[in-house]
Design a protein around this motif. Sequence first.
Motif, PDB file in Angstrom:
ATOM      1  N   LYS A   9       0.808  -1.227   0.000  1.00  0.00           N
ATOM      2  CA  LYS A   9       0.000   0.000   0.000  1.00  0.00           C
ATOM      3  C   LYS A   9       0.841   1.277   0.000  1.00  0.00           C
ATOM      4  N   GLY A  10       0.158   2.393  -0.244  1.00  0.00           N
ATOM      5  CA  GLY A  10       0.802   3.705  -0.237  1.00  0.00           C
ATOM      6  C   GLY A  10       0.230   4.552  -1.350  1.00  0.00           C
ATOM      7  N   GLY A  53      -7.482   3.937   9.885  1.00  0.00           N
ATOM      8  CA  GLY A  53      -8.602   3.041   9.584  1.00  0.00           C
ATOM      9  C   GLY A  53      -8.890   2.876   8.105  1.00  0.00           C
ATOM     10  N   SER A  54      -8.259   3.697   7.260  1.00  0.00           N
ATOM     11  CA  SER A  54      -8.600   3.566   5.838  1.00  0.00           C
ATOM     12  C   SER A  54      -8.080   2.233   5.277  1.00  0.00           C
ATOM     13  N   GLY A  55      -6.970   1.753   5.816  1.00  0.00           N
ATOM     14  CA  GLY A  55      -6.468   0.442   5.393  1.00  0.00           C
ATOM     15  C   GLY A  55      -7.400  -0.691   5.836  1.00  0.00           C
TER      16      GLY A  55
HETATM   17  N1  LIG Z   1      -0.501   9.665   0.419  1.00  0.00           N
HETATM   18  C1  LIG Z   1      -1.393   8.739   0.048  1.00  0.00           C
HETATM   19  N2  LIG Z   1      -1.984   8.796  -1.161  1.00  0.00           N
HETATM   20  C2  LIG Z   1      -2.894   7.868  -1.518  1.00  0.00           C
HETATM   21  N3  LIG Z   1      -3.267   6.822  -0.740  1.00  0.00           N
HETATM   22  C3  LIG Z   1      -2.715   6.715   0.462  1.00  0.00           C
HETATM   23  C4  LIG Z   1      -1.749   7.648   0.921  1.00  0.00           C
HETATM   24  N4  LIG Z   1      -1.371   7.275   2.169  1.00  0.00           N
HETATM   25  C5  LIG Z   1      -2.072   6.160   2.461  1.00  0.00           C
HETATM   26  N5  LIG Z   1      -2.889   5.815   1.441  1.00  0.00           N
HETATM   27  C6  LIG Z   1      -3.784   4.658   1.395  1.00  0.00           C
HETATM   28  O1  LIG Z   1      -4.540   4.634   2.611  1.00  0.00           O
HETATM   29  C7  LIG Z   1      -4.579   3.321   3.163  1.00  0.00           C
HETATM   30  C8  LIG Z   1      -3.878   3.363   4.526  1.00  0.00           C
HETATM   31  O2  LIG Z   1      -3.746   2.084   5.031  1.00  0.00           O
HETATM   32  P1  LIG Z   1      -2.959   1.794   6.384  1.00  0.00           P
HETATM   33  O3  LIG Z   1      -1.624   2.438   6.363  1.00  0.00           O
HETATM   34  O4  LIG Z   1      -3.030   0.333   6.631  1.00  0.00           O
HETATM   35  O5  LIG Z   1      -3.855   2.579   7.440  1.00  0.00           O
HETATM   36  P2  LIG Z   1      -4.630   2.083   8.725  1.00  0.00           P
HETATM   37  O6  LIG Z   1      -3.788   1.014   9.354  1.00  0.00           O
HETATM   38  O7  LIG Z   1      -4.754   3.284   9.581  1.00  0.00           O
HETATM   39  O8  LIG Z   1      -5.940   1.564   8.252  1.00  0.00           O
HETATM   40  C9  LIG Z   1      -3.928   2.421   2.137  1.00  0.00           C
HETATM   41  O9  LIG Z   1      -4.893   1.899   1.262  1.00  0.00           O
HETATM   42  C10 LIG Z   1      -3.002   3.363   1.370  1.00  0.00           C
HETATM   43  O10 LIG Z   1      -2.742   2.937   0.069  1.00  0.00           O
END
Ligand SMILES: Nc1ncnc2c1ncn2[C@@H]1O[C@H](COP(=O)(O)OP(=O)(O)O)[C@@H](O)[C@H]1O
Length: 509
Positions: free
Chosen positions: A419-420, A446-448
Amino acid sequence: MMHCLLDTEEMAEADRGAIAGGVPGIALMEAAGAACADAAVDLMAQTPGGRRVLVACGPGNNGGDGFVAARLLAERGYAVTLAFLGDAARLAGDAAIAAARWTGALVPLEQADPAASGDRAYDVVVDALFGAGLTRDVSGVPAAFLERLAASGLPVVAVDVPSGLDGNTGRVRGTACPAAITVTFARRKPGHLLQPGRALCGRLRLVDIGIPDAVIESLAPNTFANEEPLWRAAFPHPGIDAHKYSRGHALVLSGPADATGAARLVARGALRIGAGAVTIGSPTDALAVNAAQLTAIMLRPCDDADDLAGLLEDPRITALALGPGLGRERARALVEAAAGAAHARTRALVLDADALTAFAGEHAALARLLAGVERVVATPHAGEFAKLLSDCPEAREAPSKLAAARAGAAALGIVLVDKGPDTVIAAPDGRAAINTTGTPYLATAGSGDVLAGFCAGLLAQSMPVFEAACAAVNLHGRAGARVGPGLIAEDLPEALPGVLGEVLDPASG
Ligand SMILES: Nc1ncnc2c1ncn2[C@@H]1O[C@H](COP(=O)(O)OP(=O)(O)O)[C@@H](O)[C@H]1O
Ligand SMILES: NC(=O)C1=CN([C@@H]2O[C@H](COP(=O)(O)OP(=O)(O)OC[C@H]3O[C@@H](n4cnc5c(N)ncnc54)[C@H](O)[C@@H]3O)[C@@H](O)[C@H]2O)[C@@H](O)CC1
Ligand SMILES: [K+]
């Protein structure tokens, strides 16, 4: 197949294939240069009275495209200065032909100043120094030029890639100047979608220069932009005679009373993306807190591995998601139980967060456990990826995020969602996709978890595993972009119906 990507070796093969099939190389170069000239004209149209162009040409075919663009711009009446890097006598092949068609002067690159005396000497600059042939870090004269160019703030058209950007990895070798428009040919390259490359490219313009589709298809590319054509045909739709269990049943495991929110986000995501039924398996001490916040989602007690094995006797549970909020020790025991449970081979598994860090530095142990499970998706963020695969040199030392995700997927034997901002989805069979949707507002707690839920909900409906992971990531990004500023994770499942309406039935969007 416009969603497939070509690496620099594949692109060179496509060029050779087209030429062998009867398309002259100089015709490809003329088409490429013409598209770059058009992009420069488009940028000048945004500057009142804009007519001065600097074209910086390197010693290879990327420079050849620049020579063509310079000639066509001059023919259209623009004031063109051509700055050249290297020894014109050593130009070869198509680039030499293109250079011979340029009748103007060659200014040595070291003398070209994009912003002479702090004043704007040009309205647009065409960067044709290096493209697919970049073989080492940019230094010396071209590096100094690119730095002057970046400092000038002038709008730049990058030919194929901003010079210095590695088209395979998305990484900068030495230095690179951000472009307003990047014009690339035949198919996009991974470096256009991987960060920081994606940001450096500005607007990406893909142009057909006459390489036949059949030539590209014969290369059987297995890297893709994560766009609808990759997964739309496999996306599940309920039949007229559907009932809730025919749409799959996803089980999501909850953490203890002080860590239940993640599971509810996962569950809500799974339900919204179409799982017919979703149940949260909750520790007894957290049943009340979960129950207080659930309606359509069902609830069953699940304290330990034995409880999970009991729940999984039910063949109707077609997908299981676990990790968020579980704690490492409990997560590990639950992953082991899931892998050994009844119907484990055909039940899909989504592993996130603690279910991944529980196997930090032991990726081979996880791979062994999961060897008998047909459809597994793991969704690590960068930190979890690094921990899980710290003992996998192929992933750790890979030249790019794309290569790292591929190596990780192969080592684990599962689909990996790295992810990222440039999420890569990789399958153990070598297929990989780079996501193109999303917004930085997704960087929120929480978006992940919601993404894990989207994966579980699609897998519960029997979607093939790579396509399911790709669809989940694409739709998650779209949902985030649709909400935009102010986004919180809870919004993502709620934004999904609108996104699905647009993607699956464009007429209703
Ligand atoms: N700068 C960014 N641009 C686009 N998507 C992002 C960015 N940062 C995080 N994401 C997306 O948001 C989500 C974050 O997931 P995660 O790091 O596991 O967060 P959490 O554990 O808080 O749910 C992933 O799907 C990731 O791809
Ligand atoms: N016929 C073809 O093959 C076509 C090629 N095209 C263009 O050709 C480009 C690829 O051409 P090439 O393979 O010639 O490669 P490039 O033109 O990208 O670069 C190769 C040249 O740059 C030098 N070089 C590489 N890295 C350097 C560095 N860090 N510092 C200084 N010099 C460096 C190399 O020694 C070589 O002379 C594509 O990006 C595209 O723009 C297009 O014109 C389409 C048709
Ligand atoms: K370039």
